[in-house]
Design a protein around this motif. Structure first.
Motif, PDB file in Angstrom:
ATOM      1  N   ASP A 144       0.833  -1.197   0.000  1.00 40.98           N
ATOM      2  CA  ASP A 144       0.000   0.000   0.000  1.00 40.98           C
ATOM      3  C   ASP A 144       0.871   1.252   0.000  1.00 40.98           C
ATOM      4  N   VAL A 145       1.896   1.286   0.826  1.00 40.75           N
ATOM      5  CA  VAL A 145       2.781   2.450   0.866  1.00 40.75           C
ATOM      6  C   VAL A 145       3.471   2.637  -0.484  1.00 40.75           C
ATOM      7  N   VAL A 146       3.969   1.554  -1.048  1.00 44.33           N
ATOM      8  CA  VAL A 146       4.676   1.646  -2.333  1.00 44.33           C
ATOM      9  C   VAL A 146       3.729   2.102  -3.441  1.00 44.33           C
ATOM     10  N   ALA A 147       2.514   1.564  -3.458  1.00 45.55           N
ATOM     11  CA  ALA A 147       1.554   1.959  -4.495  1.00 45.55           C
ATOM     12  C   ALA A 147       1.256   3.450  -4.427  1.00 45.55           C
ATOM     13  N   ARG A 148       1.080   3.975  -3.209  1.00 46.58           N
ATOM     14  CA  ARG A 148       0.703   5.379  -3.056  1.00 46.58           C
ATOM     15  C   ARG A 148       1.862   6.346  -3.246  1.00 46.58           C
ATOM     16  N   GLU A 149       3.060   5.930  -2.843  1.00 45.38           N
ATOM     17  CA  GLU A 149       4.156   6.897  -2.722  1.00 45.38           C
ATOM     18  C   GLU A 149       5.321   6.691  -3.678  1.00 45.38           C
ATOM     19  N   HIS A 150       5.302   5.663  -4.527  1.00 49.49           N
ATOM     20  CA  HIS A 150       6.510   5.408  -5.316  1.00 49.49           C
ATOM     21  C   HIS A 150       6.837   6.572  -6.256  1.00 49.49           C
ATOM     22  N   GLY A 151       5.818   7.243  -6.779  1.00 51.02           N
ATOM     23  CA  GLY A 151       6.099   8.403  -7.631  1.00 51.02           C
ATOM     24  C   GLY A 151       6.764   9.524  -6.862  1.00 51.02           C
ATOM     25  N   ASN A 152       6.293   9.785  -5.663  1.00 47.57           N
ATOM     26  CA  ASN A 152       6.899  10.830  -4.838  1.00 47.57           C
ATOM     27  C   ASN A 152       8.317  10.467  -4.423  1.00 47.57           C
TER      28      ASN A 152
ATOM     29  N   VAL B 263      10.395  -0.274   1.531  1.00 46.29           N
ATOM     30  CA  VAL B 263       9.721   0.612   0.580  1.00 46.29           C
ATOM     31  C   VAL B 263      10.727   1.165  -0.420  1.00 46.29           C
ATOM     32  N   LEU B 264      11.858   1.638   0.091  1.00 47.57           N
ATOM     33  CA  LEU B 264      12.889   2.203  -0.784  1.00 47.57           C
ATOM     34  C   LEU B 264      13.464   1.154  -1.723  1.00 47.57           C
ATOM     35  N   LEU B 265      13.621  -0.078  -1.246  1.00 47.51           N
ATOM     36  CA  LEU B 265      14.123  -1.149  -2.103  1.00 47.51           C
ATOM     37  C   LEU B 265      13.129  -1.436  -3.232  1.00 47.51           C
ATOM     38  N   ALA B 266      11.845  -1.471  -2.913  1.00 52.45           N
ATOM     39  CA  ALA B 266      10.837  -1.694  -3.953  1.00 52.45           C
ATOM     40  C   ALA B 266      10.871  -0.583  -4.993  1.00 52.45           C
ATOM     41  N   CYS B 267      11.069   0.636  -4.543  1.00 51.40           N
ATOM     42  CA  CYS B 267      11.131   1.756  -5.474  1.00 51.40           C
ATOM     43  C   CYS B 267      12.378   1.681  -6.354  1.00 51.40           C
ATOM     44  N   GLU B 268      13.478   1.213  -5.795  1.00 57.30           N
ATOM     45  CA  GLU B 268      14.669   1.018  -6.622  1.00 57.30           C
ATOM     46  C   GLU B 268      14.418  -0.048  -7.682  1.00 57.30           C
ATOM     47  N   CYS B 269      13.727  -1.119  -7.309  1.00 62.14           N
ATOM     48  CA  CYS B 269      13.389  -2.156  -8.290  1.00 62.14           C
ATOM     49  C   CYS B 269      12.547  -1.562  -9.418  1.00 62.14           C
ATOM     50  N   ASP B 270      11.607  -0.681  -9.049  1.00 64.50           N
ATOM     51  CA  ASP B 270      10.754  -0.033 -10.044  1.00 64.50           C
ATOM     52  C   ASP B 270      11.574   0.848 -10.971  1.00 64.50           C
ATOM     53  N   ALA B 271      12.484   1.617 -10.410  1.00 65.61           N
ATOM     54  CA  ALA B 271      13.282   2.541 -11.216  1.00 65.61           C
ATOM     55  C   ALA B 271      14.240   1.811 -12.149  1.00 65.61           C
ATOM     56  N   ARG B 272      14.814   0.722 -11.668  1.00 65.48           N
ATOM     57  CA  ARG B 272      15.802   0.001 -12.474  1.00 65.48           C
ATOM     58  C   ARG B 272      15.184  -1.089 -13.339  1.00 65.48           C
ATOM     59  N   GLY B 273      13.908  -1.391 -13.118  1.00 68.50           N
ATOM     60  CA  GLY B 273      13.230  -2.387 -13.940  1.00 68.50           C
ATOM     61  C   GLY B 273      12.678  -1.769 -15.207  1.00 68.50           C
ATOM     62  N   ARG B 274      13.543  -1.150 -15.987  1.00 64.36           N
ATOM     63  CA  ARG B 274      13.166  -0.469 -17.219  1.00 64.36           C
ATOM     64  C   ARG B 274      14.223  -0.752 -18.283  1.00 64.36           C
ATOM     65  N   LEU B 275      13.795  -0.740 -19.513  1.00 68.13           N
ATOM     66  CA  LEU B 275      14.673  -1.112 -20.613  1.00 68.13           C
ATOM     67  C   LEU B 275      15.910  -0.219 -20.658  1.00 68.13           C
ATOM     68  N   GLY B 276      17.079  -0.845 -20.562  1.00 65.32           N
ATOM     69  CA  GLY B 276      18.333  -0.124 -20.643  1.00 65.32           C
ATOM     70  C   GLY B 276      18.756   0.583 -19.379  1.00 65.32           C
ATOM     71  N   LEU B 277      17.966   0.466 -18.300  1.00 62.76           N
ATOM     72  CA  LEU B 277      18.268   1.201 -17.067  1.00 62.76           C
ATOM     73  C   LEU B 277      18.598   0.279 -15.902  1.00 62.76           C
TER      74      LEU B 277
END
Length: 431
Positions: free
Chosen positions: A311-319, A350-364
């Motif tokens: 829930d925290v990650v869903a709401r706050e990952h953009g911020n 939470v921060l680890l999940a956000c890092e996974c989101d940021a780095r789980g992108r093509l070429g990144l």
């Protein structure tokens, strides 16, 4: 009475031999007893524990030993099986009821310490499928148990270089079309989903479930993400479903715990409900993700720790992604919304999940994620505030209740501001 080691311990020993690597240590070995009765097992000192069919604990090792059995489906779904055990049930009979050929091999108990060097009882050609890297059902009885769809998908995540046999995939599709997966109970779905998320490549589980149509039935909120475009400047992979698979695989690469991996699975659910006329933008998808997440968690009875982190990650990952540009006051508000001061360990996840989101992108995949370190440092600065002393001073000034809390908030903002200023000064000095 004859005892055999069956299933995963045999499979993994054979795989280790083929790869010339030490076999994996198996804490749970699967034993089958042929030619015995419950009375004979009890006389030998085994302790009965099975409710649906006779299973016994070894008197010394406490490992489980099951009488060889056959089974017959009596109702839809996972429940509704009649089991038959008798001294006349053979090892081959027992192996025929198993899910995959690579799990339907056995060795005699005298060879259990080194199954890779033992004569393998392999009536369904599991060794051949191991060599070919194929996941194949044993018999048509596979169709009687819809949990096996989830198990096969989980094995695909564990062994990502294995393909699914075409006839097995076709059988799984028929099971879905027949409504078998609709009868699965929440506990079994969550159990297999959680185990699959923790495998080597979780994306393969989703891929297999999509291929057979089961993902649409079990997790429609996730299934609808495929084909949904995102802005290419933020997401070079464009497709939201592909991004999700990349995020999950990054969570495995970073050895994330289950809580983080489940948060990764659900962080972008809201993008599947973005109106078509605003695509590829996804304004407000975070709140929509949180609402959809609630339904998923209730339906699957997801454990509280997984539910709260997601829930925290869903709401706050953009911020969190944008936190590099936030002021000290905005950073403290973000920490408070994440309940980071009360639950700092969860915030690290939470921060680890956000890092996974940021780095789980093509070429990144190798791109650094400085937001994680910056927010962790901001939390330390905020935690360093002596809240008791601040509260005592505020009360001495006649403040009470929310006003005291406001004074503590201000002290934390000041601490984070000072920390950021000092860090900037050090960076400037370095330049």
């Amino acid at each position: 009475m004859k005892i055999y080691l069956v299933g995963g311990a045999v499979r993994d020993a054979l795989m280790a031999r083929a790869a010339a690597t030490p076999p994996a240590a198996h804490t749970d070995r699967d034993w089958v007893v042929v030619g015995a009765t419950p009375e004979a097992m009890a006389d030998a000192g085994f302790l009965p524990v099975g409710r649906d069919f006779p299973v016994f604990l070894h008197p010394q090792t406490r490992e489980e030993y099951a009488l060889a059995r056959t089974e017959r489906k009596t109702a839809p779904g996972y429940h509704g099986f009649a089991f038959h055990t008798a001294p006349g049930v053979t090892l081959e009979d027992d192996l025929s009821r198993r899910d995959l050929t690579i799990n339907a091999m056995a060795v005699a108990t005298e060879h259990a310490d080194d199954p890779a060097q033992a004569p393998v009882i392999d009536p369904h050609h599991g060794q051949q499928d191991l060599q070919a890297r194929v996941l194949r059902h044993v018999t048509g009885a596979f169709a009687e148990d819809p949990v096996r769809i989830l198990r096969l998908a989980r094995f695909a995540a564990r062994f990502p270089d294995f393909s699914v046999a075409p006839d097995t995939l076709a059988l799984m599709r028929r099971m879905v079309d027949d409504g078998e997966v609709d009868h699965l109970v929440a506990e079994r779905v969550w159990q297999e989903l959680a185990r699959g998320l923790m495998e080597q490549r979780p994306s393969r589980m989703l891929e297999v479930l999509r291929d057979c149509g089961a993902l649409e039935r079990l997790l429609p909120e996730v299934d609808r993400l495929w084909g949904v475009p995102q802005r290419a400047d933020y997401h070079p992979e464009i497709d939201t479903g592909i991004h999700l698979m990349m995020v999950l695989d990054m969570s495995a690469r970073l050895d994330a715990p289950l809580t983080v991996r489940f948060a990764c699975l659900c962080h972008d659910l809201g993008k599947g409900t973005t109106p078509a006329d605003v695509l590829p933008r996804h304004i407000g998808h975070e709140e929509r993700s949180a609402r959809l997440l609630k339904g998923v968690c209730e339906r699957l009875r997801v454990p509280t720790d997984c539910r709260e982190l997601a829930d925290v990650v869903a709401r706050e990952h953009g911020n969190i992604h944008r936190s590099g540009d936030l002021s000290a006051a905005a950073l403290v508000r973000l920490l408070e919304r994440c309940d980071a001061l009360r639950k700092p360990h969860r915030f690290q996840e939470v921060l680890l999940a956000c890092e996974c989101d940021a780095r789980g992108r093509l070429g990144l995949h190798e791109q650094p994620y400085p937001q994680r370190a910056r927010l962790a440092q901001a939390l330390q600065w905020a935690q360093a505030v002596d809240t008791a002393a601040v509260a005592a001073l505020a009360q001495a000034e006649g403040l009470a209740g929310a006003a005291v809390g406001g004074r503590i908030h201000q002290a934390r903002v000041a601490a984070v501001h000072d920390g950021l200023s000092a860090a900037t000064g050090r960076a400037d000095a370095g330049d």
